[in-house]
Design a protein around this motif. Structure first.
Motif: not given
Length: 504
Positions: A85-86, A90-96, A98, A171-172
Motif C-alpha cells: 500500500p502506497d 507508505g507514501w500517503r496518496g501514492y496509490d491514488d 498511480r 515517493q519510493e
C-alpha cells in the motif's frame, strides 16, 4: 517546440510526479496507442508524444508484448495488486496518484519496452511516458528496464532509448534511486558484449535518466530545444545559465553527438542502426583492416625536406573532407569528448564502404586540441568494443600548445589517445595525408600500420622550431628540414611507414 518542465530536482525530479504528469504533454489521449505489430504512425517524434507514439514515430513495426517485465508478466499488464500500500515508503496518496496516472495515460508504469524494427534492424526500444508521474523511475520501472536489457543481451540486439523523464521517483525514496545502479549495471553488461546503445533525448531528460540511459549511450541524439541536464528545472541555482540545460548547450559542451530535427530522427536512427546494429561475431583475428585510401593530391614525390613541408602546407591540398567523401559511401559522425569540449578540427564517426562498416578519426589540418584527442580516443574504444576496424587520417601541425590547451589537459588527452590505439583489439589503419607534426600527429598514427601520401611529411618537430632550438638562422631552415628526413621516401627508408599510397 514547447518546453516541458520536470517535476523537480535531478534525482528527486518526480516529487510532484502527478502534477508533472498533467503538464507532461498534449499528445494523444490515454487510449490512443499504436497496436502491437502495426505499421508505424506518421506522427513526427517530438517531446510531447506519448511513449507509444514516440516508438511508432521511429519504428517500422513494433511489438510491445514481446519483452516481459522483471516480474514475469508482459510489459503493460496492470500491476497495482503486487505493490505494498502506497509503495515501499507508505507514501500517503501514492496509490491514488498511480491510479490517476493509469487512467490518464493507459499505462501502468512510466516506461514502455518493445521489440521494434527500425530500418530493417531488430531493436529493443525503451520509451518513457512523461505523463505517468513525470516519467520517473521507480522499482517497477527498473524491473522493466532490466528485463529489456537482458532480452537485448540474450538475443544480440541493440538498445534504443527514447527518454523523457524528470528523474527518480521521490515517493519510493532510496528504493527508487537504487534503480539507477540496476540500469547502469545492465548497460555495462550489454556494452561488455559489444551491443550498441543509442539514446534519443526528448523533453525533459534530467536526473538519473540522463545520467544512466542518456549519457551512458554510445550515440546520443537530442530533439531541438529539449531540456537536458542532471539538475531539474526547480533545483538549479537561480543564476544558472538556462542555455546550459538545453540540447543545444549540451552539444556545444561535447556531451551529445547531434541535435536532430523531428522530421529527420527516424532516418538518422535508421542510418546509425545500419552502421552499428548489424550482428557480428567478434573474433579479433577475423576482422580485416580498413584499406588505406588512395592519394588525392599530386603524385610527384618531393625532392627536398622543405619541399615536402611546402606541399603539405599548401592551401589547396586535399584535406580530410575530400578523403572521407572519396572513401565512404555514407557516414554519420559523433561529436564531443564527454568532458566539456568539442574540437571541430577532428572528425570522428562510422561509415559504409562497399557495404562494410568502418570507423574513422580524421584530423583536419589544424592544431589538435585536447577535446579532439579525447573524442578520437572515444571513437577508437567504441569501435573496438563493437568489433569495427578503424581508419585514422593524420594531418596536423601538432597539438595545440596554448594555455587553454594546457589547462584542458593536453598531455593527458594525448596519452589517452596513444593508449586507445595501443590497446585496440581491432586493426587500426592510418594514412598521413598532410602535416605530421610531432606527438600530436603520432597519437593518431597506428603502430606498424601507417601509410603516407606523396604530399605529406612527418617530423619530430617543425623544421623552423628545430632550427630555432639549434640556434640556427632562418637561412638554415631548409637544410634542417633535410637533416630531419621527413619526406615520405625518408619515412619509408626509416621504417616509419609501410608504404606510399599512389593516386587512384
Amino acid at each position: 517546440m514547447s518546453s516541458v518542465r520536470s517535476g523537480g530536482a535531478g534525482d528527486g525530479g518526480a516529487g510532484d510526479g502527478e502534477a508533472a504528469g498533467h503538464r507532461g504533454g498534449d499528445g494523444a489521449a490515454a487510449g490512443d496507442r499504436t497496436p502491437a505489430g502495426s505499421s508505424a504512425a506518421t506522427t513526427l517524434p517530438c517531446a510531447r508524444l506519448t511513449a507509444r507514439q514516440a516508438i511508432a514515430a521511429v519504428a517500422d513495426t513494433y511489438s510491445e508484448t514481446a519483452v516481459p517485465d522483471g516480474r514475469g508478466t508482459p510489459s503493460g499488464t496492470p500491476s497495482g495488486a503486487s505493490s505494498a500500500p502506497d509503495g515501499p515508503l507508505g507514501w500517503r496518496g501514492y496509490d491514488d496518484a498511480r491510479a490517476r496516472a493509469r487512467e490518464r495515460t493507459g499505462e501502468d508504469e512510466s516506461v514502455v519496452t518493445a521489440l521494434a524494427t527500425i530500418g530493417g534492424r531488430e531493436t529493443v526500444v525503451l520509451s518513457f511516458e512523461f505523463r505517468y508521474l513525470g516519467g520517473s523511475l521507480g522499482e517497477r520501472t527498473g524491473d522493466r528496464l532490466e528485463a529489456a536489457y537482458t532480452h537485448a543481451r540474450e538475443h544480440g540486439l541493440p538498445v534504443v532509448s527514447l527518454i523523457a523523464t524528470g528523474g527518480s521517483r521521490m515517493q519510493e525514496g532510496m528504493r527508487a534511486l537504487t534503480q539507477l545502479q540496476r540500469v547502469a549495471r545492465q548497460s555495462a553488461l550489454n556494452r561488455a558484449v559489444g551491443l550498441p546503445q543509442l539514446a534519443v533525448l526528448r523533453d525533459p531528460t534530467t536526473g538519473g535518466g540522463w545520467a544512466t540511459l542518456g549519457a551512458a549511450a554510445d550515440v546520443i541524439l537530442a530533439l531541438p530545444g529539449a531540456q537536458v541536464g542532471f539538475a531539474g528545472s526547480r533545483v538549479r541555482p537561480p543564476d544558472a545559465d538556462p542555455a546550459a540545460y538545453t540540447a543545444e548547450g549540451q552539444l556545444a559542451a561535447g556531451q551529445i553527438d547531434a541535435v536532430v530535427p523531428p522530421d529527420r530522427l527516424r532516418a538518422t536512427l535508421q542510418r546509425w542502426l545500419q552502421l552499428l546494429g548489424t550482428p557480428r561475431e567478434f573474433h579479433v583475428e577475423a576482422v580485416d583492416p580498413a584499406p588505406p585510401p588512395d592519394a588525392l593530391g599530386a603524385p610527384e614525390l618531393p625532392e627536398t625536406g622543405w619541399g615536402a613541408v611546402v606541399r603539405a602546407r599548401a592551401p589547396g591540398r586535399p584535406r580530410a573532407e575530400a578523403y572521407l567523401r572519396a572513401y565512404f559511401d555514407d557516414w554519420e559522425e559523433i561529436s564531443g569528448d564527454r568532458c566539456g569540449g568539442v574540437d571541430p578540427g577532428v572528425r570522428c564517426g562510422f561509415g559504409h564502404r562497399v557495404g562494410r562498416t568502418l570507423a574513422f578519426a580524421a584530423q583536419c589540418g589544424t592544431a589538435t586540441r585536447p577535446a579532439g584527442f579525447r573524442t578520437a580516443a572515444r571513437l577508437v574504444r567504441l569501435a573496438d568494443r563493437l568489433g569495427i576496424p578503424v581508419l585514422t587520417l593524420v594531418d596536423t601541425p601538432g597539438a595545440a600548445n596554448d594555455a587553454a590547451a594546457e589547462r584542458a589537459g593536453a598531455g593527458a588527452a594525448i596519452a589517452d589517445t596513444f593508449a586507445a590505439l595501443a590497446t585496440a583489439r581491432v586493426p587500426v589503419t592510418s594514412l598521413l595525408i598532410g602535416e605530421g607534426g610531432s606527438g600530436g600527429a603520432l597519437a593518431l598514427a597506428a603502430p606498424d600500420r601507417l601509410w603516407a601520401t606523396p604530399d605529406s611529411y612527418f617530423s619530430v618537430i617543425a623544421p623552423e622550431l628545430a632550427a630555432a632550438i639549434l640556434k640556427r638562422d632562418t637561412t638554415q631552415i631548409h637544410e634542417t628540414a633535410d637533416q630531419l628526413r621527413i619526406r615520405p621516401t625518408d619515412l619509408l627508408d626509416l621504417g616509419v611507414i609501410r608504404g606510399i599510397v599512389p593516386p587512384a
